[in-house]
Write an enzyme that holds these catalytic residues in place. Structure first.
Site, PDB file in Angstrom:
ATOM      1  CG  ASP A  28      -1.426   4.085   4.779  1.00  0.00           C
ATOM      2  OD1 ASP A  28      -1.657   4.493   3.623  1.00  0.00           O
ATOM      3  OD2 ASP A  28      -2.248   4.177   5.702  1.00  0.00           O
ATOM      4  CD  GLU A  32      -3.029   1.104   2.167  1.00  0.00           C
ATOM      5  OE1 GLU A  32      -3.531   0.028   2.513  1.00  0.00           O
ATOM      6  OE2 GLU A  32      -3.311   2.190   2.692  1.00  0.00           O
ATOM      7  CG  HIS A  82      -1.279   5.558  -1.064  1.00  0.00           C
ATOM      8  ND1 HIS A  82      -2.177   4.661  -1.576  1.00  0.00           N
ATOM      9  CD2 HIS A  82      -1.333   5.413   0.289  1.00  0.00           C
ATOM     10  CE1 HIS A  82      -2.766   4.008  -0.584  1.00  0.00           C
ATOM     11  NE2 HIS A  82      -2.263   4.437   0.554  1.00  0.00           N
ATOM     12  CG  HIS A 107      -7.022   2.712   0.045  1.00  0.00           C
ATOM     13  ND1 HIS A 107      -7.413   4.035   0.105  1.00  0.00           N
ATOM     14  CD2 HIS A 107      -5.920   2.599   0.817  1.00  0.00           C
ATOM     15  CE1 HIS A 107      -6.579   4.693   0.895  1.00  0.00           C
ATOM     16  NE2 HIS A 107      -5.667   3.857   1.338  1.00  0.00           N
TER      17      HIS A 107
END
Length: 319
Positions: free
Chosen positions: A282, A7, A9, A160
């Site tokens: 994250d 994860e 981004h 998500h």
């Protein structure tokens, strides 16, 4: 130990405006820094990966991404463009990056075809979906074609969070509870339950769903779900696997993203098994080094640590 984060981004200048609604839930300075990092695909990001000991990032477009677009034709065009950009970035750094496609779910047929193109032509490893798409959830009958293609291609969909369609009345007067600290988690776990009770996994028994943030609380309620399902009025719904927990143990894979804490990880291991837990940081909303330090120091067997760090990602995504 090889470490793969699932994860991770990014955003582009063209698409950054879609995330403007998220700015209100963050402290201004923190949002500005995260926004700056989201736009950096290979510079500071690679240096941070090296410093943290993160070998590979599986990149995905930041929430809400393409799904915030109201015009389906624009969504189709922009999804293709950002997936091409992502594939190009991966081609320049094939040992450091992989990717999840963005899908124009406003047009389910086009989304299914874009998933097929992204996997078979661009080499992406599945797709990441940010919550609802203009109020439509992944259990919607119109979106079964996307599940059909994902199952046929044997790639996961990563669900998500993002801002909800509305705000539950219980949160009224408490805007501090809206967002990733609380409401996004309950919205996303409810979305997963919609998939189970909506029959998605009965129709596609081997479909694979990825869920971040240590499973959005679901690994900790398996017994309760089954107990109350046995008591509850089923309203005409029956589950081929019998109990909700059977789907969560079979179809669900979770990542550690955004939860660097041993107790929930150990509980998830007992609830789902080591084969269904993968690593994530994250980034840029959490620090890579915090996540990799957590992975390396949490009391786990070395076999389980290796599965979470890289083995499960290599198997699930074909890395």
């Amino acid at each position: 130990m090889r470490t793969i984060g699932l994860e991770e981004h990014f955003v582009t200048e063209e698409l950054a405006g879609y995330g403007a609604s998220s700015a209100s839930i963050a402290q201004p300075g923190r949002w500005a820094e995260a926004s700056r990092r989201l736009l950096d695909l290979t510079g500071e990001r690679l240096s941070a990966m090296d410093a943290a000991g993160l070998d590979v990032q599986v990149l995905s477009l930041n929430a809400p991404g393409i799904q915030a677009e109201t015009d389906p034709a624009i969504a189709v065009s922009r999804a293709a463009g950002v997936n091409d950009l992502l594939a190009g970035t991966i081609a320049e750094h094939p040992d450091r990056f992989a990717g999840f496609a963005a899908l124009p779910l406003q047009d389910p047929q086009a989304a299914a075809k874009e998933l097929e193109r992204a996997v078979t032509q661009l080499g992406l490893k599945g797709a990441l979906v940010n919550a609802h798409t203009q109020g439509r959830y992944l259990d919607d009958p119109a979106l079964r074609v996307v599940w059909e293609y994902a199952a046929g291609l044997d790639v996961p969909l990563y669900l998500h969070p993002a801002n909800g369609v509305d705000t539950a009345h219980v949160l009224s007067g408490h805007p501090e509870l809206i967002g990733p600290m609380w409401s996004w988690g309950t919205d996303t776990s409810s979305h997963v339950l919609r998939l189970i009770f909506g029959g998605v996994f009965d129709e596609f028994p081997d479909a694979k769903l990825l869920l971040g943030h240590m499973g959005e609380g679901l690994p900790y309620v398996l017994w309760r779900l089954d107990s109350r399902w046995g008591f509850h009025n089923h309203h005409g719904i029956e589950l081929a696997r019998g109990n909700p927990s059977e789907y969560l143990r079979h179809n669900l894979y979770i990542t550690t993203s955004g939860v660097c804490d041993a107790p929930p990880l150990l509980c998830a291991l007992l609830a789902l098994g080591a084969d269904h837990i993968l690593f994530g940081t994250d980034y840029p909303f959490e620090e890579m080094s915090t996540a990799t330090d957590f992975l390396r120091t949490t009391p786990l067997s070395e076999a389980d640590r290796a599965k979470i760090a890289h083995g499960n990602a290599e198997r699930l995504l074909g890395l």
